[in-house]
Design a protein around this motif. Structure first.
Motif, PDB file in Angstrom:
ATOM      1  N   ARG A  64     -55.059  56.993  62.488  1.00 50.97           N
ATOM      2  CA  ARG A  64     -55.864  55.777  62.665  1.00 50.97           C
ATOM      3  C   ARG A  64     -55.811  54.910  61.413  1.00 50.97           C
ATOM      4  N   ALA A  65     -55.981  55.546  60.259  1.00 56.69           N
ATOM      5  CA  ALA A  65     -55.984  54.793  58.998  1.00 56.69           C
ATOM      6  C   ALA A  65     -54.633  54.117  58.767  1.00 56.69           C
ATOM      7  N   GLU A  68     -54.224  51.112  61.109  1.00 56.82           N
ATOM      8  CA  GLU A  68     -54.978  49.963  60.613  1.00 56.82           C
ATOM      9  C   GLU A  68     -54.228  49.297  59.457  1.00 56.82           C
ATOM     10  N   LEU A  69     -53.653  50.105  58.582  1.00 54.05           N
ATOM     11  CA  LEU A  69     -52.908  49.568  57.443  1.00 54.05           C
ATOM     12  C   LEU A  69     -51.712  48.742  57.921  1.00 54.05           C
ATOM     13  N   LEU A  70     -51.014  49.229  58.933  1.00 48.44           N
ATOM     14  CA  LEU A  70     -49.882  48.489  59.473  1.00 48.44           C
ATOM     15  C   LEU A  70     -50.327  47.137  60.031  1.00 48.44           C
ATOM     16  N   THR A  71     -51.482  47.124  60.702  1.00 46.40           N
ATOM     17  CA  THR A  71     -51.983  45.884  61.289  1.00 46.40           C
ATOM     18  C   THR A  71     -52.336  44.871  60.206  1.00 46.40           C
ATOM     19  N   ARG A  72     -52.951  45.325  59.125  1.00 48.85           N
ATOM     20  CA  ARG A  72     -53.342  44.422  58.052  1.00 48.85           C
ATOM     21  C   ARG A  72     -52.132  43.802  57.358  1.00 48.85           C
ATOM     22  N   HIS A  73     -50.984  44.445  57.469  1.00 48.54           N
ATOM     23  CA  HIS A  73     -49.788  43.941  56.791  1.00 48.54           C
ATOM     24  C   HIS A  73     -48.870  43.168  57.742  1.00 48.54           C
ATOM     25  N   THR A  74     -49.388  42.777  58.900  1.00 46.67           N
ATOM     26  CA  THR A  74     -48.601  41.948  59.816  1.00 46.67           C
ATOM     27  C   THR A  74     -49.428  40.744  60.226  1.00 46.67           C
ATOM     28  N   ASP A  75     -48.771  39.698  60.648  1.00 48.46           N
ATOM     29  CA  ASP A  75     -49.474  38.473  61.052  1.00 48.46           C
ATOM     30  C   ASP A  75     -49.980  38.538  62.482  1.00 48.46           C
ATOM     31  N   PRO A 109     -58.782  48.111  67.365  1.00 45.68           N
ATOM     32  CA  PRO A 109     -60.059  47.466  67.685  1.00 45.68           C
ATOM     33  C   PRO A 109     -60.772  46.968  66.438  1.00 45.68           C
ATOM     34  N   SER A 110     -61.673  46.026  66.622  1.00 49.85           N
ATOM     35  CA  SER A 110     -62.412  45.476  65.483  1.00 49.85           C
ATOM     36  C   SER A 110     -63.504  46.434  65.021  1.00 49.85           C
ATOM     37  N   GLY A 111     -63.987  47.289  65.914  1.00 49.50           N
ATOM     38  CA  GLY A 111     -65.027  48.255  65.555  1.00 49.50           C
ATOM     39  C   GLY A 111     -64.491  49.672  65.563  1.00 49.50           C
ATOM     40  N   ARG A 112     -65.285  50.609  66.086  1.00 50.82           N
ATOM     41  CA  ARG A 112     -64.904  52.019  66.095  1.00 50.82           C
ATOM     42  C   ARG A 112     -64.538  52.495  67.499  1.00 50.82           C
ATOM     43  N   ASP A 113     -64.299  51.548  68.407  1.00 45.38           N
ATOM     44  CA  ASP A 113     -64.016  51.887  69.797  1.00 45.38           C
ATOM     45  C   ASP A 113     -62.536  52.192  69.990  1.00 45.38           C
ATOM     46  N   TRP A 114     -62.090  53.310  69.434  1.00 47.52           N
ATOM     47  CA  TRP A 114     -60.696  53.727  69.562  1.00 47.52           C
ATOM     48  C   TRP A 114     -60.513  54.480  70.881  1.00 47.52           C
ATOM     49  N   PRO A 115     -59.321  54.441  71.484  1.00 47.40           N
ATOM     50  CA  PRO A 115     -59.087  55.165  72.733  1.00 47.40           C
ATOM     51  C   PRO A 115     -59.029  56.664  72.512  1.00 47.40           C
ATOM     52  N   GLU A 116     -58.988  57.390  73.591  1.00 40.30           N
ATOM     53  CA  GLU A 116     -59.034  58.854  73.544  1.00 40.30           C
ATOM     54  C   GLU A 116     -57.923  59.440  72.680  1.00 40.30           C
ATOM     55  N   GLU A 117     -56.730  58.828  72.722  1.00 38.52           N
ATOM     56  CA  GLU A 117     -55.598  59.359  71.965  1.00 38.52           C
ATOM     57  C   GLU A 117     -55.854  59.362  70.458  1.00 38.52           C
ATOM     58  N   PHE A 118     -56.783  58.537  69.985  1.00 38.90           N
ATOM     59  CA  PHE A 118     -57.080  58.452  68.555  1.00 38.90           C
ATOM     60  C   PHE A 118     -58.437  59.083  68.214  1.00 38.90           C
ATOM     61  N   ASP A 119     -59.004  59.862  69.124  1.00 34.45           N
ATOM     62  CA  ASP A 119     -60.315  60.482  68.909  1.00 34.45           C
ATOM     63  C   ASP A 119     -60.129  61.840  68.242  1.00 34.45           C
ATOM     64  N   SER A 120     -60.558  61.957  67.005  1.00 30.93           N
ATOM     65  CA  SER A 120     -60.335  63.182  66.240  1.00 30.93           C
ATOM     66  C   SER A 120     -61.202  64.351  66.706  1.00 30.93           C
ATOM     67  N   ARG A 121     -62.213  64.072  67.517  1.00 31.19           N
ATOM     68  CA  ARG A 121     -63.077  65.167  67.980  1.00 31.19           C
ATOM     69  C   ARG A 121     -62.330  66.144  68.881  1.00 31.19           C
ATOM     70  N   ALA A 122     -61.247  65.703  69.482  1.00 30.42           N
ATOM     71  CA  ALA A 122     -60.463  66.582  70.343  1.00 30.42           C
ATOM     72  C   ALA A 122     -59.312  67.255  69.595  1.00 30.42           C
ATOM     73  N   GLU A 123     -59.178  66.944  68.314  1.00 31.45           N
ATOM     74  CA  GLU A 123     -58.066  67.494  67.529  1.00 31.45           C
ATOM     75  C   GLU A 123     -58.267  68.986  67.263  1.00 31.45           C
ATOM     76  N   LEU A 124     -57.197  69.732  67.371  1.00 28.69           N
ATOM     77  CA  LEU A 124     -57.246  71.171  67.148  1.00 28.69           C
ATOM     78  C   LEU A 124     -57.316  71.482  65.655  1.00 28.69           C
ATOM     79  N   GLY A 125     -58.380  72.129  65.221  1.00 32.36           N
ATOM     80  CA  GLY A 125     -58.478  72.617  63.851  1.00 32.36           C
ATOM     81  C   GLY A 125     -58.622  71.568  62.779  1.00 32.36           C
ATOM     82  N   ALA A 126     -59.187  70.407  63.092  1.00 30.17           N
ATOM     83  CA  ALA A 126     -59.281  69.326  62.114  1.00 30.17           C
ATOM     84  C   ALA A 126     -60.170  69.711  60.926  1.00 30.17           C
ATOM     85  N   TYR A 127     -59.816  69.190  59.751  1.00 32.69           N
ATOM     86  CA  TYR A 127     -60.617  69.420  58.545  1.00 32.69           C
ATOM     87  C   TYR A 127     -62.034  68.876  58.734  1.00 32.69           C
ATOM     88  N   LYS A 128     -62.156  67.721  59.410  1.00 30.39           N
ATOM     89  CA  LYS A 128     -63.478  67.137  59.658  1.00 30.39           C
ATOM     90  C   LYS A 128     -64.355  68.077  60.469  1.00 30.39           C
TER      91      LYS A 128
END
Length: 226
Positions: A64-65, A68-75, A109-128
Motif C-alpha cells: 500500500r505504501a 501511494e508513493l508511485l501515485t505521488r510521483h505521477t501526474d 483512495p483519498s482516505g483509508r478505504d482500500w479494497p480487500e486485496e490491500f487489507d492487511s488484516r487477512a495477511e498470513l503472519g503479518a508483523y502488525k
C-alpha cells in the motif's frame, strides 16, 4: 489472469506453456490445462514455496505504501508499464500489449478505504498482527498455526501421489518455523518429511547480532506425498 500475463510473456517460446492462477493458498480450488493436450487437472507434481514468516514482515502494508508513493510521483495517478520482452522478436507474444496489473491500475483512495486485496488484516503472519496480540502471548502463535495447518493441508491435497512439496520457512519472534511446519504437516496427514536443512542465526564476533545475510534462522524442508 491479466496480472499473470507478464509471467507468460517472459517464458521463452520453446518452453512448455505456463498457466498462472491468482488466488489464496487458503482456498486453492483451481483447475488448469497446459497447452491444448490432455484434460484439465487440479493436481501438480511439485510445490515449491517460501510462505510468509510468522510475525516478521508486513507485505500488504508495504505494498500500500509503495503504491501511494508511485501515485505521488505521477501526474495522472497511473504508472506506465514497461514493455516485457521474453520471446523471440516477431512473435505474437513479443508484439502483444504489456499486461495489466491490479497493483498498478488501481486508483489510490483519498482516505483509508482500500479494497480487500490491500487489507492487511487477512495477511498470513503479518508483523502488525503479532504486535496487536502482544497482550495475548499465545494468541498470535495459535492463530498462525491454525492458518498454516489450513493452507498446508489445502495445498497438499492438490499434489499428486508421489509428488513433492519443498518449503522454505523462517522463525518468527514467537514461533519456531520448523516445529510449526512439522506440526501442520502431521495434522494434514498427507505428507512425509524426507529431508531438512537449516541456516542458523549466529551472533557476530562482538556479540551485537547476526552478520549481514543471516538475519534469522531459516529452514528448507522437503516432503513427499505418499
Amino acid at each position: 489472469t491479466a496480472a499473470g500475463a507478464g509471467v507468460t510473456i517472459l517464458v521463452p517460446g520453446e518452453d512448455p506453456p505456463v498457466s498462472v492462477v491468482r488466488g489464496s493458498a487458503l482456498d486453492v480450488g483451481f483447475e488448469f490445462k497446459l497447452g491444448n493436450q490432455g484434460a484439465a487437472s487440479s493436481l501438480v507434481d511439485v510445490v515449491f514455496s517460501s510462505p510468509p514468516y510468522p510475525g516478521v514482515y508486513d507485505y500488504v502494508s508495504e505494498a500500500r505504501a509503495f503504491r501511494e508513493l508511485l501515485t505521488r510521483h505521477t501526474d495522472t495517478g497511473g504508472v506506465a508499464l514497461p514493455t516485457l520482452r521474453g520471446r523471440a522478436a516477431g512473435t505474437d507474444a513479443a508484439n502483444s500489449s504489456p499486461p495489466t496489473s491490479l497493483f498498478l491500475e488501481f486508483k489510490v483512495p483519498s482516505g483509508r478505504d482500500w479494497p480487500e486485496e490491500f487489507d492487511s488484516r487477512a495477511e498470513l503472519g503479518a508483523y502488525k498482527a503479532m504486535k496487536r496480540s502482544k497482550k495475548d502471548l499465545k494468541g498470535f502463535p495459535a492463530a498462525w498455526r491454525e492458518k498454516e495447518a489450513a493452507w498446508v493441508g489445502r495445498v497438499a491435497s492438490h499434489v499428486k501421489p508421489g509428488g513433492a512439496m519443498a518449503l522454505m520457512v523462517g522463525d518468527g519472534p514467537s514461533v519456531d518455523g520448523l516445529a510449526s511446519l512439522r506440526e501442520s504437516t502431521i495434522k494434514c496427514g498427507l505428507l512425509t518429511e524426507v529431508a531438512a536443512a537449516s541456516i542458523r542465526r549466529k551472533a557476530t564476533s562482538n556479540g551485537k547480532g547476526p552478520p549481514p545475510g543471516n538475519r534469522r534462522t531459516e529452514h528448507l524442508v522437503l516432503f513427499l506425498k505418499m
